[in-house]
Each structure stands twice: as structure tokens, then as C-alpha cells.
Motif scaffolding. Sequence first.
Motif, PDB file in Angstrom:
ATOM      1  N   ASP A  42      42.075  30.109  29.586  1.00 48.56           N
ATOM      2  CA  ASP A  42      41.382  29.006  28.904  1.00 48.56           C
ATOM      3  C   ASP A  42      39.865  29.138  29.058  1.00 48.56           C
ATOM      4  O   ASP A  42      39.104  28.794  28.150  1.00 48.56           O
ATOM      5  CB  ASP A  42      41.805  27.650  29.487  1.00 48.56           C
ATOM      6  CG  ASP A  42      43.236  27.277  29.145  1.00 48.56           C
ATOM      7  OD1 ASP A  42      43.763  27.793  28.143  1.00 48.56           O
ATOM      8  OD2 ASP A  42      43.816  26.477  29.903  1.00 48.56           O
ATOM      9  N   LEU A  43      39.434  29.606  30.230  1.00 51.30           N
ATOM     10  CA  LEU A  43      38.005  29.689  30.503  1.00 51.30           C
ATOM     11  C   LEU A  43      37.306  30.699  29.609  1.00 51.30           C
ATOM     12  O   LEU A  43      36.102  30.594  29.371  1.00 51.30           O
ATOM     13  CB  LEU A  43      37.772  30.050  31.974  1.00 51.30           C
ATOM     14  CG  LEU A  43      38.260  29.024  32.997  1.00 51.30           C
ATOM     15  CD1 LEU A  43      37.949  29.489  34.407  1.00 51.30           C
ATOM     16  CD2 LEU A  43      37.628  27.659  32.750  1.00 51.30           C
ATOM     17  N   VAL A  44      38.051  31.667  29.104  1.00 52.61           N
ATOM     18  CA  VAL A  44      37.466  32.647  28.183  1.00 52.61           C
ATOM     19  C   VAL A  44      36.966  31.946  26.928  1.00 52.61           C
ATOM     20  O   VAL A  44      35.876  32.219  26.421  1.00 52.61           O
ATOM     21  CB  VAL A  44      38.498  33.739  27.825  1.00 52.61           C
ATOM     22  CG1 VAL A  44      37.929  34.683  26.781  1.00 52.61           C
ATOM     23  CG2 VAL A  44      38.910  34.501  29.072  1.00 52.61           C
ATOM     24  N   THR A  45      37.760  31.005  26.416  1.00 51.90           N
ATOM     25  CA  THR A  45      37.358  30.244  25.232  1.00 51.90           C
ATOM     26  C   THR A  45      36.193  29.321  25.550  1.00 51.90           C
ATOM     27  O   THR A  45      35.230  29.227  24.792  1.00 51.90           O
ATOM     28  CB  THR A  45      38.539  29.411  24.700  1.00 51.90           C
ATOM     29  OG1 THR A  45      39.619  30.281  24.372  1.00 51.90           O
ATOM     30  CG2 THR A  45      38.134  28.617  23.468  1.00 51.90           C
ATOM     31  N   LEU A  46      36.275  28.648  26.694  1.00 54.54           N
ATOM     32  CA  LEU A  46      35.219  27.726  27.076  1.00 54.54           C
ATOM     33  C   LEU A  46      33.898  28.449  27.329  1.00 54.54           C
ATOM     34  O   LEU A  46      32.825  27.884  27.108  1.00 54.54           O
ATOM     35  CB  LEU A  46      35.624  26.966  28.349  1.00 54.54           C
ATOM     36  CG  LEU A  46      36.752  25.949  28.200  1.00 54.54           C
ATOM     37  CD1 LEU A  46      37.130  25.389  29.566  1.00 54.54           C
ATOM     38  CD2 LEU A  46      36.350  24.823  27.267  1.00 54.54           C
ATOM     39  N   LEU A 114      32.848  35.166  43.802  1.00 54.01           N
ATOM     40  CA  LEU A 114      34.221  35.071  44.292  1.00 54.01           C
ATOM     41  C   LEU A 114      35.195  35.297  43.137  1.00 54.01           C
ATOM     42  O   LEU A 114      35.109  34.624  42.101  1.00 54.01           O
ATOM     43  CB  LEU A 114      34.434  33.686  44.910  1.00 54.01           C
ATOM     44  CG  LEU A 114      35.849  33.269  45.273  1.00 54.01           C
ATOM     45  CD1 LEU A 114      36.428  34.178  46.344  1.00 54.01           C
ATOM     46  CD2 LEU A 114      35.853  31.817  45.744  1.00 54.01           C
ATOM     47  N   LEU A 115      36.108  36.222  43.307  1.00 47.49           N
ATOM     48  CA  LEU A 115      37.113  36.500  42.283  1.00 47.49           C
ATOM     49  C   LEU A 115      38.326  35.604  42.515  1.00 47.49           C
ATOM     50  O   LEU A 115      38.863  35.547  43.615  1.00 47.49           O
ATOM     51  CB  LEU A 115      37.535  37.964  42.351  1.00 47.49           C
ATOM     52  CG  LEU A 115      38.599  38.414  41.339  1.00 47.49           C
ATOM     53  CD1 LEU A 115      38.051  38.339  39.912  1.00 47.49           C
ATOM     54  CD2 LEU A 115      39.071  39.831  41.656  1.00 47.49           C
ATOM     55  N   ARG A 124      35.375  35.245  37.650  1.00 45.26           N
ATOM     56  CA  ARG A 124      34.488  35.216  38.803  1.00 45.26           C
ATOM     57  C   ARG A 124      33.896  33.819  38.961  1.00 45.26           C
ATOM     58  O   ARG A 124      33.678  33.108  37.987  1.00 45.26           O
ATOM     59  CB  ARG A 124      33.350  36.210  38.617  1.00 45.26           C
ATOM     60  CG  ARG A 124      33.782  37.660  38.531  1.00 45.26           C
ATOM     61  CD  ARG A 124      33.963  38.270  39.882  1.00 45.26           C
ATOM     62  NE  ARG A 124      34.388  39.665  39.804  1.00 45.26           N
ATOM     63  CZ  ARG A 124      34.612  40.432  40.855  1.00 45.26           C
ATOM     64  NH1 ARG A 124      34.450  39.930  42.071  1.00 45.26           N
ATOM     65  NH2 ARG A 124      35.012  41.690  40.697  1.00 45.26           N
ATOM     66  N   VAL A 125      33.626  33.443  40.210  1.00 44.63           N
ATOM     67  CA  VAL A 125      32.980  32.171  40.510  1.00 44.63           C
ATOM     68  C   VAL A 125      31.624  32.466  41.133  1.00 44.63           C
ATOM     69  O   VAL A 125      31.534  33.176  42.139  1.00 44.63           O
ATOM     70  CB  VAL A 125      33.827  31.322  41.475  1.00 44.63           C
ATOM     71  CG1 VAL A 125      33.110  30.013  41.811  1.00 44.63           C
ATOM     72  CG2 VAL A 125      35.201  31.039  40.880  1.00 44.63           C
ATOM     73  N   ASP A 126      30.572  31.941  40.511  1.00 43.35           N
ATOM     74  CA  ASP A 126      29.226  32.069  41.055  1.00 43.35           C
ATOM     75  C   ASP A 126      29.003  30.905  42.012  1.00 43.35           C
ATOM     76  O   ASP A 126      28.939  29.758  41.589  1.00 43.35           O
ATOM     77  CB  ASP A 126      28.209  32.026  39.917  1.00 43.35           C
ATOM     78  CG  ASP A 126      26.769  32.166  40.402  1.00 43.35           C
ATOM     79  OD1 ASP A 126      26.554  32.195  41.630  1.00 43.35           O
ATOM     80  OD2 ASP A 126      25.864  32.236  39.555  1.00 43.35           O
ATOM     81  N   GLU A 196      28.568  36.239  31.139  1.00 42.33           N
ATOM     82  CA  GLU A 196      27.424  37.020  31.591  1.00 42.33           C
ATOM     83  C   GLU A 196      27.804  38.497  31.568  1.00 42.33           C
ATOM     84  O   GLU A 196      28.730  38.911  32.260  1.00 42.33           O
ATOM     85  CB  GLU A 196      26.997  36.616  33.001  1.00 42.33           C
ATOM     86  CG  GLU A 196      26.364  35.239  33.088  1.00 42.33           C
ATOM     87  CD  GLU A 196      25.857  34.933  34.486  1.00 42.33           C
ATOM     88  OE1 GLU A 196      25.935  35.830  35.353  1.00 42.33           O
ATOM     89  OE2 GLU A 196      25.390  33.806  34.715  1.00 42.33           O
ATOM     90  N   ALA A 197      27.088  39.277  30.755  1.00 43.68           N
ATOM     91  CA  ALA A 197      27.335  40.721  30.658  1.00 43.68           C
ATOM     92  C   ALA A 197      28.802  41.021  30.362  1.00 43.68           C
ATOM     93  O   ALA A 197      29.404  41.942  30.926  1.00 43.68           O
ATOM     94  CB  ALA A 197      26.894  41.418  31.932  1.00 43.68           C
ATOM     95  N   GLY A 198      29.383  40.221  29.464  1.00 46.47           N
ATOM     96  CA  GLY A 198      30.762  40.432  29.073  1.00 46.47           C
ATOM     97  C   GLY A 198      31.790  39.940  30.066  1.00 46.47           C
ATOM     98  O   GLY A 198      32.993  40.153  29.883  1.00 46.47           O
ATOM     99  N   GLU A 199      31.354  39.245  31.116  1.00 47.86           N
ATOM    100  CA  GLU A 199      32.260  38.761  32.145  1.00 47.86           C
ATOM    101  C   GLU A 199      32.267  37.231  32.159  1.00 47.86           C
ATOM    102  O   GLU A 199      31.214  36.609  32.052  1.00 47.86           O
ATOM    103  CB  GLU A 199      31.799  39.289  33.514  1.00 47.86           C
ATOM    104  CG  GLU A 199      32.691  38.892  34.672  1.00 47.86           C
ATOM    105  CD  GLU A 199      32.212  39.492  35.981  1.00 47.86           C
ATOM    106  OE1 GLU A 199      32.939  40.326  36.544  1.00 47.86           O
ATOM    107  OE2 GLU A 199      31.100  39.122  36.437  1.00 47.86           O
ATOM    108  N   VAL A 200      33.460  36.643  32.259  1.00 51.04           N
ATOM    109  CA  VAL A 200      33.567  35.188  32.325  1.00 51.04           C
ATOM    110  C   VAL A 200      33.275  34.732  33.745  1.00 51.04           C
ATOM    111  O   VAL A 200      33.858  35.226  34.706  1.00 51.04           O
ATOM    112  CB  VAL A 200      34.966  34.715  31.895  1.00 51.04           C
ATOM    113  CG1 VAL A 200      35.075  33.199  32.028  1.00 51.04           C
ATOM    114  CG2 VAL A 200      35.245  35.133  30.462  1.00 51.04           C
ATOM    115  N   VAL A 201      32.352  33.781  33.859  1.00 51.44           N
ATOM    116  CA  VAL A 201      31.924  33.280  35.159  1.00 51.44           C
ATOM    117  C   VAL A 201      32.037  31.760  35.163  1.00 51.44           C
ATOM    118  O   VAL A 201      31.663  31.091  34.207  1.00 51.44           O
ATOM    119  CB  VAL A 201      30.458  33.690  35.452  1.00 51.44           C
ATOM    120  CG1 VAL A 201      29.996  33.097  36.779  1.00 51.44           C
ATOM    121  CG2 VAL A 201      30.325  35.198  35.459  1.00 51.44           C
TER     122      VAL A 201
END
Length: 222
Positions: A42-46, A114-115, A124-126, A196-201
Motif C-alpha cells: 500500500d505504501l508504494v501507492t501512497l 530501518l528495514l 525502509r523507515v527513516d 527517494e531514489a526509487g525506494e519507498v521510505v
Amino acid sequence: MYALMTLLAQTIEIGVTTAARSVSKARTKRAVQKAEPRTCVDLVTLAGASGSAPAAEINARAAGEVVIAPLSGAKCVWYVVRVYERFYAWRPGPLGPAKVERQIKVAEQSAGRLLIRDATGEVRVDPAGADLSLGATSYSGFEGRTGDGALLARVGRLLGGPVRARHQAMTIGFLVEEWIVRESEELHVVGQARTEAGEVVLGKPALRPFVIGRSATAPVTA
């Protein structure tokens, strides 16, 4: 007169800080209550709506490569070290200003992002700006003004620079705490998804709270 004005200024500052912390805790509680349960996919869409996406709540397990926590020496997949300065301050009272102890966070070091992973994927969690609710510390130490300097020297090497007192003569000492997260531990995170840089954070929304905890029922701490 100067001493009186200084005392008055300190009293007002402490009152404002205390009020701000109370407001912050209330806002954090509301943010957690309003957050919508999501999965990693879901986070990918958000993430595509960064800046306007609603707060997301996710329960997932910690993952990643094993690292060694710098203070406890424990094996984990993520750690965070926070340094707090303890100091004396003045607060108003019925019989006049009273001397109290306060503390503020002055430094932080973590193992990076954090993964987390669930059945649908991983993100990933910043941790920057997070309110942590991770329970008991893996390490806790205190060094006062008259200490031998060993703890602060150790922390200085970790941070890449010395820890300096901000309150000078009013400083009592420094509290150093470390928390760890082990592989497969279940975490509860409330934040905003972004790319960020193609990565969901998942990270802190602008002007809104951000929580990393061990479970959905864990209490929010400052």
C-alpha cells in the motif's frame, strides 16, 4: 536586577517548553489514532503523493543485516543512541520559583534506515525525528560534571565530535541511552510514505508526528 530578569526569563522558557511538550504528546496521540492501517505494498501507492498523503500505520517485522550495537555490544538489525543533557532550571510555584531538573536531547546516532517487511513486501523507515516507543533500553549510562569523562569520550568517538554542555553551570551531566531492534521483531510505525531514489521510505511528515514502536499498544514517549 539582572539576576532577577535572568531568573524570570528562565522561568518563562521552562513554562513554554513544558506546554509545548504537552501539545506535542497530544498531537502524536491524535496522529496515531487517525492513521489508516496499511501494508508495505500500500505504501508504494501512497509514496507517489508525498507531501499530501495521509499518515499511514503499519505493523511489520524488522529485517536486514546483523550489526553490533556500539554501547551494549548486542547483535541486532538496527540501533539508536540518544544523548540527553540534564540541567537545573526554575519553574514558578506558589512560594516563588523552585529549582527543578530538566533534560533535552542533544545528540543522536543510529544504524541508518530501518528495514521492515510484511507478507506484501518491504520498505525502509527513516528514523529522523521519530518519537520512539521501544521499551527498555539495551544500554543506559550517566556521567556527571565531576565524572572521569570516559563515557562522554566513548560517545564522542561514536558521534564524531565532543558532546558539549549547553547550560554551562546549570548542567548536571549527560544521560546516554541505546535501544536495539532485533531481526523479526514486530514493529508499529506511523508516518508518511515517500519515494527517494526509487525506494519507498516511511518517515516524518512535515509538521506532523512520527512514531516507531514495538506494538500498536505501546505508550508514546518523548
